[in-house]
Structures are given as C-alpha cells and as structure tokens.
Design a protein around this motif. Structure first.
Motif, PDB file in Angstrom:
ATOM      1  N   ALA A  84      49.947  41.401  39.108  1.00  0.00           N
ATOM      2  CA  ALA A  84      49.735  41.266  40.547  1.00  0.00           C
ATOM      3  C   ALA A  84      51.030  41.280  41.332  1.00  0.00           C
ATOM      4  O   ALA A  84      51.014  41.540  42.534  1.00  0.00           O
ATOM      5  CB  ALA A  84      48.974  39.971  40.832  1.00  0.00           C
ATOM      6  N   GLY A  85      52.158  40.987  40.688  1.00  0.00           N
ATOM      7  CA  GLY A  85      53.419  40.913  41.418  1.00  0.00           C
ATOM      8  C   GLY A  85      54.255  42.168  41.373  1.00  0.00           C
ATOM      9  O   GLY A  85      55.333  42.205  41.938  1.00  0.00           O
ATOM     10  N   SER A  86      53.803  43.221  40.702  1.00  0.00           N
ATOM     11  CA  SER A  86      54.590  44.441  40.638  1.00  0.00           C
ATOM     12  C   SER A  86      54.597  45.138  41.986  1.00  0.00           C
ATOM     13  O   SER A  86      53.742  44.898  42.840  1.00  0.00           O
ATOM     14  CB  SER A  86      54.037  45.372  39.558  1.00  0.00           C
ATOM     15  OG  SER A  86      54.283  44.822  38.290  1.00  0.00           O
ATOM     16  N   ALA A  87      55.540  46.034  42.174  1.00  0.00           N
ATOM     17  CA  ALA A  87      55.744  46.667  43.475  1.00  0.00           C
ATOM     18  C   ALA A  87      54.515  47.445  43.920  1.00  0.00           C
ATOM     19  O   ALA A  87      54.182  48.477  43.350  1.00  0.00           O
ATOM     20  CB  ALA A  87      56.965  47.592  43.415  1.00  0.00           C
ATOM     21  N   GLY A  88      53.817  46.942  44.924  1.00  0.00           N
ATOM     22  CA  GLY A  88      52.708  47.674  45.523  1.00  0.00           C
ATOM     23  C   GLY A  88      51.467  47.753  44.672  1.00  0.00           C
ATOM     24  O   GLY A  88      50.595  48.575  44.936  1.00  0.00           O
ATOM     25  N   TYR A  89      51.333  46.906  43.658  1.00  0.00           N
ATOM     26  CA  TYR A  89      50.159  47.007  42.788  1.00  0.00           C
ATOM     27  C   TYR A  89      48.892  46.747  43.591  1.00  0.00           C
ATOM     28  O   TYR A  89      48.822  45.818  44.391  1.00  0.00           O
ATOM     29  CB  TYR A  89      50.258  46.019  41.628  1.00  0.00           C
ATOM     30  CG  TYR A  89      49.083  46.138  40.687  1.00  0.00           C
ATOM     31  CD1 TYR A  89      48.946  47.263  39.882  1.00  0.00           C
ATOM     32  CD2 TYR A  89      48.090  45.179  40.641  1.00  0.00           C
ATOM     33  CE1 TYR A  89      47.863  47.405  39.035  1.00  0.00           C
ATOM     34  CE2 TYR A  89      46.997  45.305  39.801  1.00  0.00           C
ATOM     35  CZ  TYR A  89      46.892  46.431  39.000  1.00  0.00           C
ATOM     36  OH  TYR A  89      45.813  46.575  38.168  1.00  0.00           O
ATOM     37  N   THR A  90      47.857  47.586  43.376  1.00  0.00           N
ATOM     38  CA  THR A  90      46.667  47.523  44.224  1.00  0.00           C
ATOM     39  C   THR A  90      45.380  47.211  43.487  1.00  0.00           C
ATOM     40  O   THR A  90      44.363  46.968  44.126  1.00  0.00           O
ATOM     41  CB  THR A  90      46.469  48.861  44.959  1.00  0.00           C
ATOM     42  OG1 THR A  90      46.430  49.929  43.991  1.00  0.00           O
ATOM     43  CG2 THR A  90      47.603  49.119  45.937  1.00  0.00           C
ATOM     44  N   GLY A  91      45.346  47.207  42.181  1.00  0.00           N
ATOM     45  CA  GLY A  91      44.074  47.126  41.476  1.00  0.00           C
ATOM     46  C   GLY A  91      43.818  45.805  40.784  1.00  0.00           C
ATOM     47  O   GLY A  91      44.567  45.391  39.908  1.00  0.00           O
ATOM     48  N   ALA A  92      42.749  45.103  41.178  1.00  0.00           N
ATOM     49  CA  ALA A  92      42.344  43.895  40.474  1.00  0.00           C
ATOM     50  C   ALA A  92      41.743  44.271  39.121  1.00  0.00           C
ATOM     51  O   ALA A  92      41.294  45.407  38.924  1.00  0.00           O
ATOM     52  CB  ALA A  92      41.314  43.131  41.306  1.00  0.00           C
ATOM     53  N   PRO A  93      41.739  43.352  38.146  1.00  0.00           N
ATOM     54  CA  PRO A  93      41.149  43.664  36.845  1.00  0.00           C
ATOM     55  C   PRO A  93      39.692  44.100  36.984  1.00  0.00           C
ATOM     56  O   PRO A  93      38.961  43.595  37.835  1.00  0.00           O
ATOM     57  CB  PRO A  93      41.257  42.333  36.088  1.00  0.00           C
ATOM     58  CG  PRO A  93      42.374  41.609  36.755  1.00  0.00           C
ATOM     59  CD  PRO A  93      42.311  41.996  38.194  1.00  0.00           C
ATOM     60  N   LEU A  94      39.272  45.039  36.154  1.00  0.00           N
ATOM     61  CA  LEU A  94      37.884  45.471  36.161  1.00  0.00           C
ATOM     62  C   LEU A  94      36.992  44.350  35.633  1.00  0.00           C
ATOM     63  O   LEU A  94      37.400  43.548  34.804  1.00  0.00           O
ATOM     64  CB  LEU A  94      37.711  46.719  35.303  1.00  0.00           C
ATOM     65  CG  LEU A  94      38.523  47.957  35.710  1.00  0.00           C
ATOM     66  CD1 LEU A  94      38.160  49.137  34.811  1.00  0.00           C
ATOM     67  CD2 LEU A  94      38.322  48.312  37.166  1.00  0.00           C
ATOM     68  N   GLY A  95      35.752  44.323  36.114  1.00  0.00           N
ATOM     69  CA  GLY A  95      34.818  43.285  35.686  1.00  0.00           C
ATOM     70  C   GLY A  95      33.398  43.802  35.649  1.00  0.00           C
ATOM     71  O   GLY A  95      33.156  45.017  35.639  1.00  0.00           O
ATOM     72  N   ALA A  96      32.442  42.868  35.681  1.00  0.00           N
ATOM     73  CA  ALA A  96      31.031  43.224  35.535  1.00  0.00           C
ATOM     74  C   ALA A  96      30.575  44.206  36.608  1.00  0.00           C
ATOM     75  O   ALA A  96      29.695  45.037  36.365  1.00  0.00           O
ATOM     76  CB  ALA A  96      30.176  41.955  35.573  1.00  0.00           C
ATOM     77  N   GLY A  97      31.152  44.110  37.813  1.00  0.00           N
ATOM     78  CA  GLY A  97      30.752  45.004  38.892  1.00  0.00           C
ATOM     79  C   GLY A  97      31.114  46.455  38.657  1.00  0.00           C
ATOM     80  O   GLY A  97      30.561  47.345  39.319  1.00  0.00           O
ATOM     81  N   ASN A  98      32.036  46.710  37.732  1.00  0.00           N
ATOM     82  CA  ASN A  98      32.434  48.085  37.421  1.00  0.00           C
ATOM     83  C   ASN A  98      31.617  48.686  36.288  1.00  0.00           C
ATOM     84  O   ASN A  98      31.564  49.908  36.129  1.00  0.00           O
ATOM     85  CB  ASN A  98      33.911  48.141  37.034  1.00  0.00           C
ATOM     86  CG  ASN A  98      34.820  47.655  38.137  1.00  0.00           C
ATOM     87  OD1 ASN A  98      35.244  46.495  38.117  1.00  0.00           O
ATOM     88  ND2 ASN A  98      35.111  48.507  39.094  1.00  0.00           N
ATOM     89  N   LEU A  99      30.989  47.832  35.481  1.00  0.00           N
ATOM     90  CA  LEU A  99      30.317  48.300  34.269  1.00  0.00           C
ATOM     91  C   LEU A  99      28.956  48.916  34.600  1.00  0.00           C
ATOM     92  O   LEU A  99      28.136  48.313  35.288  1.00  0.00           O
ATOM     93  CB  LEU A  99      30.142  47.138  33.294  1.00  0.00           C
ATOM     94  CG  LEU A  99      29.712  47.496  31.880  1.00  0.00           C
ATOM     95  CD1 LEU A  99      30.773  48.343  31.184  1.00  0.00           C
ATOM     96  CD2 LEU A  99      29.444  46.216  31.076  1.00  0.00           C
ATOM     97  N   ILE A 100      28.730  50.139  34.091  1.00  0.00           N
ATOM     98  CA  ILE A 100      27.460  50.836  34.290  1.00  0.00           C
ATOM     99  C   ILE A 100      26.568  50.694  33.061  1.00  0.00           C
ATOM    100  O   ILE A 100      25.375  50.421  33.179  1.00  0.00           O
ATOM    101  CB  ILE A 100      27.707  52.325  34.609  1.00  0.00           C
ATOM    102  CG1 ILE A 100      28.494  52.450  35.928  1.00  0.00           C
ATOM    103  CG2 ILE A 100      26.396  53.098  34.686  1.00  0.00           C
ATOM    104  CD1 ILE A 100      28.979  53.849  36.219  1.00  0.00           C
ATOM    105  N   SER A 101      27.125  50.869  31.876  1.00  0.00           N
ATOM    106  CA  SER A 101      26.366  50.700  30.642  1.00  0.00           C
ATOM    107  C   SER A 101      27.312  50.358  29.506  1.00  0.00           C
ATOM    108  O   SER A 101      28.514  50.635  29.575  1.00  0.00           O
ATOM    109  CB  SER A 101      25.572  51.968  30.305  1.00  0.00           C
ATOM    110  OG  SER A 101      26.445  53.045  30.011  1.00  0.00           O
ATOM    111  N   ASP A 102      26.764  49.760  28.423  1.00  0.00           N
ATOM    112  CA  ASP A 102      27.584  49.328  27.299  1.00  0.00           C
ATOM    113  C   ASP A 102      26.682  49.175  26.081  1.00  0.00           C
ATOM    114  O   ASP A 102      25.776  48.345  26.078  1.00  0.00           O
ATOM    115  CB  ASP A 102      28.256  48.001  27.636  1.00  0.00           C
ATOM    116  CG  ASP A 102      29.157  47.493  26.525  1.00  0.00           C
ATOM    117  OD1 ASP A 102      29.369  46.268  26.483  1.00  0.00           O
ATOM    118  OD2 ASP A 102      29.626  48.292  25.707  1.00  0.00           O
TER     119      ASP A 102
END
Length: 304
Positions: A84-102
């Motif tokens: 989260a502290g890197s220069a300009g980092y924009t992406g939060a960790p992926l989670g359940a809301g990103n998962l379509i199937s498994d």
C-alpha cells in the motif's frame, strides 16, 4: 521462518479472509502444494506451502509466489502481498467480490476472477500438480471494447532449505532458471506470447520478497536497463551485480528469487495465455517462452 523486510513507507497487507488454500498433489505423490484461488502460495503466504520429494520425503521449497499486472498507471497484485505504501499503488488485494467461480480436484484447481483496477481484464487460472511438476496457466481475457495493453510480472522467492535460505544459488540457462542448494535443484520456466525476460534477485544476509515486490511495483515491472541481470534488490533499489563474470550463475550464494515478465496486447474480446512452470528436471527449450530472447530476470527474497 522468514520475516518481512521492513521498508520505509511500505505496508505489506495480508490476503483477504476469503482467500482459501486447497492442497493439490501429483499422482505419484512427489509434488504437493496449496495455492489460493488467485494464485498465491508459499510458506510466507498465510501458511501455504509448495513441496517436492528430493529423495527423502516431501520438502518445502517456496517462501512466496505472487503475480502483478500493470498497465503503466494501474497496478494490481492478482496474488501475494499488496504494498500500500509503494509509489502510486492503486490496487487493493483481490477478494470474494472478484471471484466468479472456483472448482478443484485432487490435482487441479480452476478459478475465474476479475482483476481489480484493470476493470476489463478477466482471468481464468488453472493450477495443476502433475508428475512433471507444477503449473499455473493464466488465460487473460479482455472483456472491454478497446485493446488492453499491460504487463504480467511473476515473482517467486525460493528456498530449498528453510533453515539455510542464504545459501541458494540461481542459474540462467536457455529455457529455464535453476535454483540450487545442498544438492537439490528446482527448475522454473514459462510459455506464452509477449515474453520480455527475467531479473534474478538477490538480497545478501536478508530477505528478498519485499525488495523485489517494491522494485516491480514502483517500476511497473522489471527496469528495462536491468533485464536478464542478477541484481541486489535490497529495499527495492537496484544494487550490486551478482553475476559480475556474466556466466549466468550467481557469483556467491545468498537469498534468491526471480521476476519473470510478459508484455501483452489483447484486442477487444480476445484472450492471451501465459503459463508458469516448476519442475525437478530441466525443461526442453520451449517455443514461445519467456526465456527466449530474454530481456530481464529478477530474483528476490523475503526476510526470515
């Protein structure tokens, strides 16, 4: 066990609670690993593991494996620790809301998910344990109405002995990278269109993971000037050359890891496939693979 490198203005976040590890084993029982649905694995990734039988039973060899995608503006870790502290980092960790199937079997896990800040990118990840080794096949699908241009950077912090992780050597050969320690060897290769190259990462007396991840994030991949090199990446900064005689072998043993990179351009509605492979024997030099026309390798490791 390792400790995360403590870097200024850097906070390494853990994977979301939704991420679940599933154990996959090869039919012959010589490989066993527990990747999550987004592709993260290794002892430093929430207690996951990757193991190989070198002749006296299963032995763990992986501290952390992670994958970053970036379009030069947005940066998203598909798996592994997000910084989260890197220069300009924009992406939060992926989670359940990103998962379509498994779905999973005893040796294969297939998951489909969206890629966070790269909103038109959908990923189908097939992770397999076979008698030949382990594979992660990423099918990247562009669901948008315009071409999608981005880079895929795979990181692996490899330890062939958890107690002597500063004694590893890394070697670059046509078609693969080799990590060696105490008579044990693991070989890493990849296949797909758009390969750029590798960076072999080193951190003497410390851990490579944090430094390598920050380096990749802050530069949107491997710095072009350092492709196919063996470099100290302490604190995410390019330092000393660990292959001063340019023979493709680490000059001295230390804590090692690597970065592999693909640059992809996917038309609207189309897809592209990249596969990362781990094996116990050198692979035949592949066709379109990341080590053909290598333009950069980085090995980096996380601190104990």
């Amino acid at each position: 066990m390792k400790i995360l490198s403590i870097l200024p203005a850097l906070v390494l976040t853990v994977l979301p609670a939704q991420a679940a590890f599933v154990t996959l084993s090869s039919p012959d029982g010589l490989w066993s690993w527990s990747p999550d649905e987004f592709g993260a694995y290794g002892e430093g990734t929430g207690g996951s593991f990757a193991q190989r039988n070198f002749g006296s039973g299963l032995t763990g060899y992986s501290w952390q494996a992670a994958t970053l995608v970036t379009d030069g503006i947005n940066r998203q870790w598909l798996s592994g620790a997000a910084s989260a502290g890197s220069a300009g980092y924009t992406g939060a960790p992926l989670g359940a809301g990103n998962l379509i199937s498994d779905t999973s079997t005893s040796s294969t896990r297939t998951s489909v998910y969206t890629a966070g800040t790269l909103s038109t990118l959908r990923v189908t990840l097939t992770q397999s344990a076979t008698n030949a080794g382990l594979s992660q096949q990423y099918v990247f699908n562009n669901t948008g109405g315009a071409a999608l241009n981005f880079s895929v950077i795979s990181f692996h912090d490899t330890d062939l002995d958890a107690n002597t992780f500063l004694n590893d050597l890394i070697t670059s050969r046509p078609g693969y990278l080799q990590v060696s320690e105490g008579g044990r060897n693991i070989y890493f290769s990849s296949a797909g269109v758009g390969s750029l190259g590798f960076l072999a990462a080193h951190v003497p007396g410390s851990g490579v993971t944090g430094g390598a991840n920050v380096l990749a994030e802050n530069n949107n991949g491997i710095p072009f000037a350092n492709l196919n090199q063996f470099r100290d990446v302490t604190n995410g900064v390019i330092g000393a050359d660990f292959d001063a005689n340019a023979d493709g072998v680490t000059d001295t043993p230390t804590d090692v890891g690597y970065l592999l990179q693909y640059n992809l351009s996917i038309p609207a509605g189309a897809s592209s496939t990249v596969t990362f492979l781990t094996s116990a024997v050198p692979v035949p030099e592949p066709g379109p693979a990341i080590f053909l026309g290598l333009t950069g390798l980085l090995a980096f490791r996380r601190r104990r």
